[in-house]
Design an enzyme around this catalytic site. Structure first.
Site, PDB file in Angstrom:
ATOM      1  N   GLU A   1     -72.664   4.796-111.572  1.00 46.55           N
ATOM      2  CA  GLU A   1     -72.513   5.502-112.471  1.00 46.55           C
ATOM      3  C   GLU A   1     -73.624   4.992-113.820  1.00 46.55           C
ATOM      4  OE1 GLU A   1     -68.077   4.236-112.294  1.00 46.55           O
ATOM      5  OE2 GLU A   1     -69.084   2.565-113.505  1.00 46.55           O
TER       6      GLU A   1
ATOM      7  N   GLU B   1     -62.478   9.123-105.915  1.00 47.68           N
ATOM      8  CA  GLU B   1     -61.420   8.177-106.954  1.00 47.68           C
ATOM      9  C   GLU B   1     -60.388   8.701-107.442  1.00 47.68           C
ATOM     10  OE1 GLU B   1     -65.928   4.954-107.462  1.00 47.68           O
ATOM     11  OE2 GLU B   1     -63.893   5.262-108.515  1.00 47.68           O
TER      12      GLU B   1
HETATM   13  O1  G3I Z   1     -62.249 -11.141-106.204  1.00 48.78           O
HETATM   14  C1  G3I Z   1     -62.386 -11.833-107.397  1.00 48.78           C
HETATM   15  C2  G3I Z   1     -60.841 -13.064-107.196  1.00 48.78           C
HETATM   16  O2  G3I Z   1     -61.570 -14.119-106.845  1.00 48.78           O
HETATM   17  C3  G3I Z   1     -60.575 -13.718-108.880  1.00 48.78           C
HETATM   18  O3  G3I Z   1     -59.906 -14.406-108.874  1.00 48.78           O
HETATM   19  C4  G3I Z   1     -59.544 -12.537-109.763  1.00 48.78           C
HETATM   20  C5  G3I Z   1     -58.954 -12.265-111.171  1.00 48.78           C
HETATM   21  O4  G3I Z   1     -60.318 -12.813-112.167  1.00 48.78           O
HETATM   22  O5  G3I Z   1     -61.041 -11.315-109.589  1.00 48.78           O
HETATM   23  C6  G3I Z   1     -61.370 -10.881-108.172  1.00 48.78           C
HETATM   24  O6  G3I Z   1     -62.047  -9.828-109.165  1.00 48.78           O
HETATM   25  C7  G3I Z   1     -61.491  -8.440-109.417  1.00 48.78           C
HETATM   26  C8  G3I Z   1     -61.976  -7.588-108.415  1.00 48.78           C
HETATM   27  O7  G3I Z   1     -61.292  -6.141-108.927  1.00 48.78           O
HETATM   28  C9  G3I Z   1     -61.132  -7.249-106.465  1.00 48.78           C
HETATM   29  O8  G3I Z   1     -60.102  -7.854-107.411  1.00 48.78           O
HETATM   30  C10 G3I Z   1     -62.271  -8.023-110.750  1.00 48.78           C
HETATM   31  O9  G3I Z   1     -61.687  -9.050-112.101  1.00 48.78           O
HETATM   32  C11 G3I Z   1     -61.636  -7.072-111.084  1.00 48.78           C
HETATM   33  O10 G3I Z   1     -62.440  -6.473-112.186  1.00 48.78           O
HETATM   34  C12 G3I Z   1     -62.361  -5.539-110.103  1.00 48.78           C
HETATM   35  O11 G3I Z   1     -62.551  -4.874-110.740  1.00 48.78           O
HETATM   36  C13 G3I Z   1     -62.499  -3.575-109.667  1.00 48.78           C
HETATM   37  C14 G3I Z   1     -63.353  -2.822-110.768  1.00 48.78           C
HETATM   38  O12 G3I Z   1     -63.921  -1.631-110.031  1.00 48.78           O
HETATM   39  C15 G3I Z   1     -64.300  -3.743-111.560  1.00 48.78           C
HETATM   40  O13 G3I Z   1     -64.689  -2.802-112.556  1.00 48.78           O
HETATM   41  C16 G3I Z   1     -61.300  -2.665-109.453  1.00 48.78           C
HETATM   42  O14 G3I Z   1     -60.649  -3.132-108.235  1.00 48.78           O
HETATM   43  C17 G3I Z   1     -61.944  -1.719-108.548  1.00 48.78           C
HETATM   44  O15 G3I Z   1     -60.354  -0.733-108.246  1.00 48.78           O
HETATM   45  C18 G3I Z   1     -62.597  -0.915-109.512  1.00 48.78           C
HETATM   46  O16 G3I Z   1     -63.252   0.057-109.223  1.00 48.78           O
HETATM   47  C19 G3I Z   1     -64.316   0.688-109.553  1.00 48.78           C
HETATM   48  C20 G3I Z   1     -64.889   1.790-108.884  1.00 48.78           C
HETATM   49  O17 G3I Z   1     -65.956   0.790-107.789  1.00 48.78           O
HETATM   50  C21 G3I Z   1     -66.176   2.541-109.404  1.00 48.78           C
HETATM   51  N1  G3I Z   1     -65.844   3.483-110.411  1.00 48.78           N
HETATM   52  C22 G3I Z   1     -64.306   2.878-111.165  1.00 48.78           C
HETATM   53  C23 G3I Z   1     -63.661   2.272-110.677  1.00 48.78           C
HETATM   54  C24 G3I Z   1     -62.527   1.798-111.482  1.00 48.78           C
HETATM   55  O18 G3I Z   1     -62.899   0.845-112.448  1.00 48.78           O
END
Ligand code: G3I
Length: 406
Positions: free
Chosen positions: A179, A289
């Site tokens: 991205e 994805e």
């Molecule tokens: O690991 C922490 C945890 O310790 C904490 O308690 C919790 C509460 O805030 O957050 C956890 O981290 C989260 C992480 O996912 C793991 O679950 C983040 O907040 C959350 O923002 C993160 O979201 C991920 C997102 O990327 C971040 O931008 C999604 O799971 C994941 O599916 C998403 O994937 C992205 C691809 O990498 C790139 N393309 C878009 C796609 C969707 O956004």
């Protein structure tokens, strides 16, 4: 049991709980949004032991994004049956795996790799350089001041050598840069103004990341990954980025099209056009994805008018209606019909999450809160997106059969 002759008091004591039990067990095992689809049952032939990977064995690997939770229990059984490639959803990203200069969190990433190796499943690495979930320490100079371009690129090199080096020979493909292209409609603005771009004062970090990754694992296939790659303005920007990398002889093998799609986006023509453009550069394509949310964006209110949502009480969520299901089936069928036609260029199709039980979209308003473009600070709005081929009980949806019946 003959209801008319029932001795009221005693039998009723037995009868009523029995009836209650039957009703309850029926409610329990019926997915909340049972859909009586128009999808003709007759087409649901299918072979009980075949999974998506088997139906597509002569085309391309079928993958899925996994977290720690999906490596155990019913999810892992479904993964092993249906898929032959996995991508870590979060555990190999810069922030989670390299939280500070001398600390690497290998545990989760190692477990995902071990799971794949033990089940003879391919692994895609995601990702080596991104503006989200980044390792914030990388952008801080030695005394907390600004970091120089040279130091930042050295840190990127060390990171890529450490991560791609550790999984050398196990991970067959990497999303090297994720991205890095701008989202706006300004056609002159190719690159996203991320920390990487601003500190490097340009896109040099992109070519550098590919060269480091190739050096760290010369066998791994290297991909540039992005979303909305089928949208005309973004498609042209991605094309310009790729053409420049190829002209500079940067070691890139292909493009990852994330495919966080909607019921009417992309159109078949937009998808073909995007495929034709990048393959004309001699590059391979992976859909990295894939999910298709059932959530339909509300029409933007005409200027000066109050958005309907602001005036109307929030409508009850109709959820996964037969009408929305039929549109999702059609969109999945369109996509896989085109994927098969382009099999010469497509080297993998990966779904983002396992089943409708959990989708990253559920926390993004079903995808209406900006989807992949939404930043980490986007408020979480829970709305189920039902975007995948398996329902909340991990059962094959009718959309599944529109993908495998060809
Ligand atoms: O690991 C922490 C945890 O310790 C904490 O308690 C919790 C509460 O805030 O957050 C956890 O981290 C989260 C992480 O996912 C793991 O679950 C983040 O907040 C959350 O923002 C993160 O979201 C991920 C997102 O990327 C971040 O931008 C999604 O799971 C994941 O599916 C998403 O994937 C992205 C691809 O990498 C790139 N393309 C878009 C796609 C969707 O956004």
């Amino acid at each position: 049991m003959n209801f008319s002759t029932v001795n009221k008091k005693t039998d009723r004591g037995i009868l009523l709980p029995a009836i209650a039990f039957i009703i309850l067990s029926f409610v329990q095992c019926t997915p909340k949004h049972k859909v009586v689809s128009s999808f003709k049952a007759s087409t649901i032939a299918g072979h009980p032991d075949k999974g998506l990977k088997d139906y597509y064995k002569n085309y391309f690997p079928i993958g899925v994004a996994v977290s720690m939770a999906s490596l155990h229990g019913p999810d892992s059984a479904l993964i092993v049956k249906e898929f032959n490639s996995i991508t870590p959803e979060n555990d190999m990203k810069m922030g989670p795996i390299h939280p500070s200069e001398n600390i690497y969190n290998w545990e989760n990433a190692d477990k995902i790799v071990d799971f794949a190796v033990s089940h003879h499943i391919k692994i895609r690495g995601h990702n080596l350089c991104w503006h989200n979930q980044e390792a914030a320490w990388m952008f801080k100079g030695p005394n907390g001041g600004a970091v120089t371009k040279e130091l930042l690129l050295q840190r990127l090199k060390d990171h890529i050598f450490a991560v791609a080096g550790r999984y050398r020979g196990k991970i067959y493909a990497w999303d090297v840069v994720n991205e890095a292209v701008d989202d706006s409609d300004d056609t002159t603005q190719i690159y996203r103004k991320s920390n990487w771009y601003n500190i490097c004062n340009g896109p040099d970090f992109i070519a550098a990341a590919f060269r480091y990754a190739h050096e760290a694992d010369p066998q791994a296939k290297l991909y540039y990954n992005d979303y909305n790659s089928e949208h005309p303005v973004k498609r042209e920007k991605i094309y310009k980025l790729l053409k420049k990398l190829i002209e500079e002889h940067v070691p890139i093998d292909g493009v990852g099209m994330q495919a966080h799609w909607k019921l009417n986006d992309p159109s078949p023509d937009e998808l073909r056009k995007a495929l034709d453009e990048v393959t004309s550069l001699g590059l391979k394509v992976q859909f990295t994805e894939l999910d298709i949310t059932i959530r339909v964006p509300q029409p933007t209110p005409a200027p000066g008018t109050t958005p309907q949502a602001a005036t109307m009480p929030p409508a009850t969520d109709a959820g996964y209606t037969p009408e929305l299901e039929a549109r999702q089936i059609a969109q999945y069928k369109m996509a896989f019909d085109i994927f098969r036609q382009y099999k010469k260029f497509i080297t993998g199709v990966t779904f983002w999450n396992v089943s409708d039980r959990y989708s990253w979209l559920d926390g993004r308003g079903g995808g209406l809160m900006g989807g992949a473009a939404a930043g980490l600070n986007t408020p979480r709005v829970i709305k189920k997106a039902y975007p995948l081929l398996f329902d909340e009980n991990r059962q094959r949806k009718n959309a599944y059969w529109s993908v495998v019946n060809f």
